[in-house]
Design a protein around this motif. Structure first.
Motif, PDB file in Angstrom:
ATOM      1  N   TRP A  42      34.852  45.546  40.527  1.00  0.00           N
ATOM      2  CA  TRP A  42      35.681  46.489  41.302  1.00  0.00           C
ATOM      3  C   TRP A  42      35.513  47.908  40.776  1.00  0.00           C
ATOM      4  CZ3 TRP A  42      39.651  49.726  39.700  1.00  0.00           C
ATOM      5  CH2 TRP A  42      40.385  50.360  40.711  1.00  0.00           C
ATOM      6  N   GLN A  43      35.423  48.057  39.453  1.00  0.00           N
ATOM      7  CA  GLN A  43      35.238  49.386  38.884  1.00  0.00           C
ATOM      8  C   GLN A  43      33.924  50.012  39.335  1.00  0.00           C
ATOM      9  OE1 GLN A  43      36.216  47.845  34.757  1.00  0.00           O
ATOM     10  NE2 GLN A  43      37.107  49.884  34.582  1.00  0.00           N
TER      11      GLN A  43
ATOM     12  N   THR B  38      34.859  45.490  35.393  1.00  0.00           N
ATOM     13  CA  THR B  38      34.871  44.568  36.527  1.00  0.00           C
ATOM     14  C   THR B  38      33.985  45.142  37.627  1.00  0.00           C
ATOM     15  OG1 THR B  38      36.749  45.602  37.650  1.00  0.00           O
ATOM     16  CG2 THR B  38      37.258  43.925  35.997  1.00  0.00           C
TER      17      THR B  38
ATOM     18  N   SER C  88      34.412  49.710  43.985  1.00  0.00           N
ATOM     19  CA  SER C  88      35.552  50.034  44.843  1.00  0.00           C
ATOM     20  C   SER C  88      36.586  50.951  44.216  1.00  0.00           C
ATOM     21  CB  SER C  88      36.264  48.727  45.270  1.00  0.00           C
ATOM     22  OG  SER C  88      35.353  47.840  45.883  1.00  0.00           O
ATOM     23  N   SER C  89      36.443  51.293  42.947  1.00  0.00           N
ATOM     24  CA  SER C  89      37.456  52.119  42.280  1.00  0.00           C
ATOM     25  C   SER C  89      37.446  53.545  42.830  1.00  0.00           C
ATOM     26  CB  SER C  89      37.199  52.150  40.774  1.00  0.00           C
ATOM     27  OG  SER C  89      35.948  52.772  40.502  1.00  0.00           O
TER      28      SER C  89
ATOM     29  N   HIS D 164      41.959  41.269  34.133  1.00  0.00           N
ATOM     30  CA  HIS D 164      42.459  40.444  35.235  1.00  0.00           C
ATOM     31  C   HIS D 164      41.625  40.615  36.503  1.00  0.00           C
ATOM     32  CE1 HIS D 164      45.900  39.639  32.705  1.00  0.00           C
ATOM     33  NE2 HIS D 164      46.204  40.915  32.660  1.00  0.00           N
ATOM     34  N   PRO D 165      40.386  40.171  36.492  1.00  0.00           N
ATOM     35  CA  PRO D 165      39.551  40.305  37.695  1.00  0.00           C
ATOM     36  C   PRO D 165      40.182  39.615  38.902  1.00  0.00           C
ATOM     37  CG  PRO D 165      38.250  39.611  35.803  1.00  0.00           C
ATOM     38  CD  PRO D 165      39.674  39.510  35.391  1.00  0.00           C
ATOM     39  N   ARG D 166      40.064  40.256  40.056  1.00  0.00           N
ATOM     40  CA  ARG D 166      40.570  39.653  41.286  1.00  0.00           C
ATOM     41  C   ARG D 166      39.602  38.577  41.773  1.00  0.00           C
ATOM     42  NH1 ARG D 166      41.063  45.777  42.878  1.00  0.00           N
ATOM     43  NH2 ARG D 166      43.152  46.265  42.145  1.00  0.00           N
ATOM     44  N   ASP D 167      40.044  37.828  42.770  1.00  0.00           N
ATOM     45  CA  ASP D 167      39.186  36.788  43.331  1.00  0.00           C
ATOM     46  C   ASP D 167      37.884  37.408  43.820  1.00  0.00           C
ATOM     47  OD1 ASP D 167      41.087  34.891  42.828  1.00  0.00           O
ATOM     48  OD2 ASP D 167      41.930  34.904  44.847  1.00  0.00           O
TER      49      ASP D 167
ATOM     50  N   GLU E  42      35.681  38.867  42.025  1.00  0.00           N
ATOM     51  CA  GLU E  42      35.165  39.891  41.126  1.00  0.00           C
ATOM     52  C   GLU E  42      34.525  39.251  39.897  1.00  0.00           C
ATOM     53  OE1 GLU E  42      38.404  43.450  42.086  1.00  0.00           O
ATOM     54  OE2 GLU E  42      38.269  42.570  40.097  1.00  0.00           O
ATOM     55  N   SER E  43      33.625  39.985  39.286  1.00  0.00           N
ATOM     56  CA  SER E  43      32.954  39.498  38.088  1.00  0.00           C
ATOM     57  C   SER E  43      33.103  40.506  36.961  1.00  0.00           C
ATOM     58  CB  SER E  43      31.470  39.248  38.375  1.00  0.00           C
ATOM     59  OG  SER E  43      30.872  40.401  38.951  1.00  0.00           O
TER      60      SER E  43
END
Length: 196
Positions: free
Chosen positions: A151-152, A149, A155-156, A172-175, A177-178
């Protein structure tokens, strides 16, 4: 206290003696596989690309239980594999599949060292990411895709490597996220010409 210390020292000595499963080079090594890594779906160019290949003993019945715990040892060895950059989004690494000789360590028959997996490591800023291809895919000249994702990437936490997952549905990507994929493809290579 002296008795306890002596017991601990004795246990550590037995533990160290119980773990000498260092493999020797296989003089008849002849099996190779070239793994091509495609990162074209990533929104960045990987930094510091590298590949690690892992080898493990496949028949644990060749080993005696450990003297301290009674558990069977599970020896592994890791080899750093040179990476060739084919483009900004494509890399290749030639893996030896049988670099280690079979050996009879404990008098229970030969232990067979087999290729277990290979991992493509990369960085994006301060973050470490990795995508792995399995023994099954390499042996069958197949491919595997690992998903990340955004996020990884962005922001991880930076103290732990982020590992790509084979099933994107569990991420489960957050809103906002791609999802992005890294694909690793194996092809048998028998000589230097096959690794090109």
């Amino acid at each position: 206290m002296a008795a306890i210390a002596a017991t601990v020292v004795t246990a550590l000595i037995l533990y160290s003696l119980d773990h000498d499963y260092s493999p020797h080079a296989n003089p008849k090594a002849h099996r190779w596989s070239t793994v091509t890594i495609s990162t074209s779906d990533l929104p960045f160019t990987p930094e510091a690309p590298s590949v690690d290949a892992v080898y493990a003993v496949s028949n644990l019945s060749c080993m005696k239980p450990r003297m301290v715990s009674g558990a069977l040892p599970m020896p592994q060895k890791t080899i750093a594999i040179p990476v060739v950059k084919l483009s900004d989004s494509s890399y290749a690494a030639k893996l030896p599949l049988d670099p280690y000789a079979d050996e009879n360590y404990d008098g229970l028959g030969d232990c067979h060292w087999d290729f277990a997996s290979a991992t493509f490591n990369m960085k994006h800023g301060p973050r470490h990411l990795r995508a792995t291809i399995s023994n099954k895919a390499v042996e069958s000249n197949g491919s595997e895709t690992r998903y990340f994702t955004s996020w990884q990437f962005n922001s991880s936490p930076t103290d732990l490597p982020q590992t790509g997952i084979s099933n994107p549905q569990v991420l489960h990507p957050r809103d906002g996220e791609s999802l992005h994929a890294v694909t690793l493809t194996a092809k048998e290579a028998t000589d230097e010409r096959d690794s090109k």
